[in-house]
Motif scaffolding. Structure first.
Motif, PDB file in Angstrom:
ATOM      1  N   ASN A  83      -9.962   7.014   3.390  1.00 53.99           N
ATOM      2  CA  ASN A  83      -9.200   5.945   2.749  1.00 53.99           C
ATOM      3  C   ASN A  83      -7.831   5.747   3.386  1.00 53.99           C
ATOM      4  O   ASN A  83      -6.917   5.201   2.770  1.00 53.99           O
ATOM      5  CB  ASN A  83      -9.016   6.261   1.259  1.00 53.99           C
ATOM      6  N   ASP A 101      -1.188  -6.206   7.836  1.00 54.09           N
ATOM      7  CA  ASP A 101      -0.832  -4.825   7.516  1.00 54.09           C
ATOM      8  C   ASP A 101      -0.969  -3.925   8.742  1.00 54.09           C
ATOM      9  O   ASP A 101      -0.178  -2.999   8.928  1.00 54.09           O
ATOM     10  CB  ASP A 101      -1.725  -4.302   6.384  1.00 54.09           C
ATOM     11  N   GLY A 141      -5.348   3.415   1.408  1.00 52.02           N
ATOM     12  CA  GLY A 141      -6.072   2.405   0.645  1.00 52.02           C
ATOM     13  C   GLY A 141      -7.420   2.134   1.276  1.00 52.02           C
ATOM     14  O   GLY A 141      -7.627   2.386   2.474  1.00 52.02           O
ATOM     15  N   LYS A 167     -11.110  -2.511   2.831  1.00 49.90           N
ATOM     16  CA  LYS A 167     -11.108  -3.929   2.475  1.00 49.90           C
ATOM     17  C   LYS A 167      -9.753  -4.406   1.966  1.00 49.90           C
ATOM     18  O   LYS A 167      -9.501  -5.615   1.890  1.00 49.90           O
ATOM     19  CB  LYS A 167     -12.176  -4.200   1.418  1.00 49.90           C
ATOM     20  N   THR A 168      -8.856  -3.482   1.609  1.00 52.02           N
ATOM     21  CA  THR A 168      -7.532  -3.873   1.128  1.00 52.02           C
ATOM     22  C   THR A 168      -6.509  -3.987   2.244  1.00 52.02           C
ATOM     23  O   THR A 168      -5.393  -4.428   1.995  1.00 52.02           O
ATOM     24  CB  THR A 168      -7.030  -2.857   0.093  1.00 52.02           C
ATOM     25  N   LEU A 190       0.832  -1.195   0.000  1.00 53.84           N
ATOM     26  CA  LEU A 190       0.000   0.000   0.000  1.00 53.84           C
ATOM     27  C   LEU A 190       0.871   1.251   0.000  1.00 53.84           C
ATOM     28  O   LEU A 190       2.022   1.230   0.463  1.00 53.84           O
ATOM     29  CB  LEU A 190      -0.905   0.018   1.237  1.00 53.84           C
ATOM     30  N   ARG A 212      -5.151  -5.750   5.524  1.00 56.67           N
ATOM     31  CA  ARG A 212      -5.247  -7.003   6.260  1.00 56.67           C
ATOM     32  C   ARG A 212      -4.750  -6.832   7.692  1.00 56.67           C
ATOM     33  O   ARG A 212      -4.135  -5.828   8.031  1.00 56.67           O
ATOM     34  CB  ARG A 212      -4.427  -8.082   5.550  1.00 56.67           C
TER      35      ARG A 212
END
Length: 566
Positions: A261, A290, A281, A284-285, A212, A287
């Motif tokens: 975002n 992350d 990001g 939903k992107t 990201l 995790r």
């Protein structure tokens, strides 16, 4: 270099060494499986982080918090206090005559143990920060050890039961995968910190680990580093009030804040926010891995920014101490060596500049404006504050007008004076240049135009009139020639002395004098006639005209101060 500067530099190196030691220790702890050995490694490191010792260590075994052998005598009261802890928070000060603090060690959200630290007095904020970082690393190592032990248990279970092999293998694979990813995060970010790659290096590492875009901002919202695609140009910056509200909301959380975002984490090594690091990001992107990476990167960045701040404070203090010593007087060889250590060449011609705005003592705003202007003009200079003025030591002949314009533009007002002392070819002449600059500043502030640039080399007659050792004689001379007019002005609220001074400065030209004073020509003639009646002066006499002209100039220097000899 002064003893104070050496001590401050040594302190900064010691803090950096301690931080690096914690990360080296954490790598050793991550390689172990035995929680008792991991806790023993952490306990052995406590004395190296500050004036603290380990009072006791505890581990949870079978759901019970038990004390580990440390060589200390049993303490039932301490055991009771520790057993009553709820495991939340980052540390709790225990009651008692001696300062003690219990740091809970957690595996995820469950209490795994406790490290009790004691000291003769309450440690500093820096020492507490190091202890908290150590406990964070120890908790991570205990969690890592627990995961590895569970992995071993899963392997044993596979051997015992072929029917459950597939399920256990999947669980083991997932656990090992998480562990390997966390280990990689640890290795990559620790390597970036050890190499000194700075904020950009940390941002780039986070981008490579998460995939990201990463933004690193200061606490005001200014971009300091960006890694990954999609960098906005220009970079958006929230208004001050909205930014403060965002930081307050983020500070109330113990985990990163989702804002549109971005997933944001505060860089906060102590009580002060130094910046913000964000993963850019959609939600939903991002995790769970992350989120772990972001939190770990925030810790590394906090250490980096705290180190940068410490170095900046040390460098600023060294610059100010050097300038103070130079204008006070020091030997040439020592001055050359100290300046060279700070990256400044004192050889060659130099000037001392002093600045004061609105007649008030110099503050941080004026200091910052002068420093910014010096950088903008590309000068080689050293800056400090002394005796209520900003002092700048400049290589070569400075452009005072350019400096004044830049400072006035940043401050939003030109109600100030920048004064330039004489040229110095060696450091031992800098005190003279400083005194000359201060004299030029004072003369300009007392003049009819108390703003702009004043150069001591261009003062001319005023350099003699302002000489401190002859002030009594100058004052007596002024009173001898202008005393009657001064008394007349004070009793009649008139303006005879200023009229006479302007008349002489204009070379006796009636039109120029009347224009400068903004009076009618006939009014000027009347005043000059009254002057002849009051004083009996014949300005046509060369000797009289010279003495009166010198007296009016001296009066300009002395105005605002009581005249001696009255």
């Amino acid at each position: 270099m002064t003893a104070g500067a050496t001590g401050a530099d040594a302190w900064a190196r010691a803090r950096l060494s301690s931080l690096y030691g914690v990360f080296v220790l954490s790598m050793n702890m991550f390689g172990g499986k035995d929680p008792a050995k991991i806790l023993a490694l952490a306990a052995a490191a406590v004395p190296s982080l500050g004036p603290c010792t380990v009072a006791a260590t505890y581990l949870v075994a079978g759901g019970v918090l038990g004390r580990q052998p440390t060589g200390h005598p049993p303490d039932a009261e301490l055991d009771r206090l520790v057993s009553e802890m709820d495991g939340h928070g980052s540390g709790a000060v225990l009651p008692g005559a001696t300062w003690r603090c219990a740091f809970p060690l957690k595996e995820q959200s469950a209490l795994a143990g406790c490290l009790v630290v004691a000291a003769e007095s309450e440690p500093t904020i820096d020492d507490m920060f190091l202890l908290k970082v150590l406990c964070q690393q120890t908790s991570a190592a205990l969690a890592n050890a627990a995961l590895r032990r569970r992995g071993d248990e899963y392997v044993d279970e596979l051997r015992r039961s072929n029917d459950e092999r597939a399920e256990v293998n999947a669980r083991l694979t997932g656990t090992v995968d998480v562990l390997l990813k966390q280990q990689r995060v640890h290795d990559v970010l620790t390597g970036v910190s050890a190499r000194g790659d700075g904020e950009q290096g940390i941002a780039q590492a986070l981008h490579e680990l998460t995939g990201l875009a990463v933004a690193v901002e200061d606490k005001f919202g200014n971009l300091r580093a960006w890694a990954g695609p999609g960098r906005p140009d220009p970079y958006p910056k929230l208004p001050a009030l909205r930014r403060e509200d965002l930081l307050r909301r983020a500070a109330r959380r113990t985990y990163p804040l989702r804002e549109k975002n971005r997933l944001m984490s505060l860089v906060k090594p102590h009580h002060e926010v130094l910046g913000v690091v964000s993963l850019v990001g959609p939600a939903k992107t991002v995790r769970d891995q992350d989120v772990f990476t972001l939190e770990y990167g925030t810790t590394v960045l906090a250490l980096e920014l705290a180190h940068q701040r410490n170095l900046a404070e040390v460098e600023l203090r060294l610059h100010r101490e050097l300038v103070d010593d130079l204008v006070a007087g020091t030997d040439n060889d020592g001055a050359y060596a100290r300046a060279a250590a700070l990256g400044h060449d004192l050889r060659g011609s130099h000037h001392v500049l002093v600045a004061q705005w609105n007649g008030a003592e110099a503050d941080s705003a004026l200091s910052a404006a002068m420093s910014h202007a010096v950088v903008e003009l590309g000068w080689k200079a050293l800056c400090s504050r002394r005796s209520g003025v900003v002092v700048v030591l400049v290589t070569g002949r400075p452009d005072g007008e350019a400096l004044f314009r830049s400072v006035a533009n940043e401050l939003g007002t030109d109600a100030g004076v920048i004064a330039i002392g004489g040229t110095c070819d060696t450091p031992d002449r800098l005190p003279r240049s400083f005194d000359e600059a201060v004299r030029a500043l004072r003369i300009r502030q007392a003049s009819g135009a108390p703003r702009g640039v004043a150069s001591f080399d261009q003062l001319g007659l005023y350099r003699i009139l302002d000489a401190g050792e002859s002030r009594a004689e100058v004052s007596s001379f002024v009173w001898e020639w202008l005393g009657d007019l001064i008394d007349y002005d004070e009793t009649r609220n008139a303006d005879m002395v200023r009229t006479l001074s302007q008349f002489l400065e204009c070379g006796g030209n009636y039109d120029k004098t009347a224009t400068a004073l903004m009076i009618h020509r006939s009014t000027l003639r009347y005043r000059l006639g009254r002057m002849r009646e009051i004083t009996g002066f014949d300005l046509g006499d060369v000797e009289t005209r010279l003495n009166v002209h010198v007296a009016t100039r001296a009066w300009q220097v002395l105005q605002g101060r009581p005249l001696e000899g009255r």
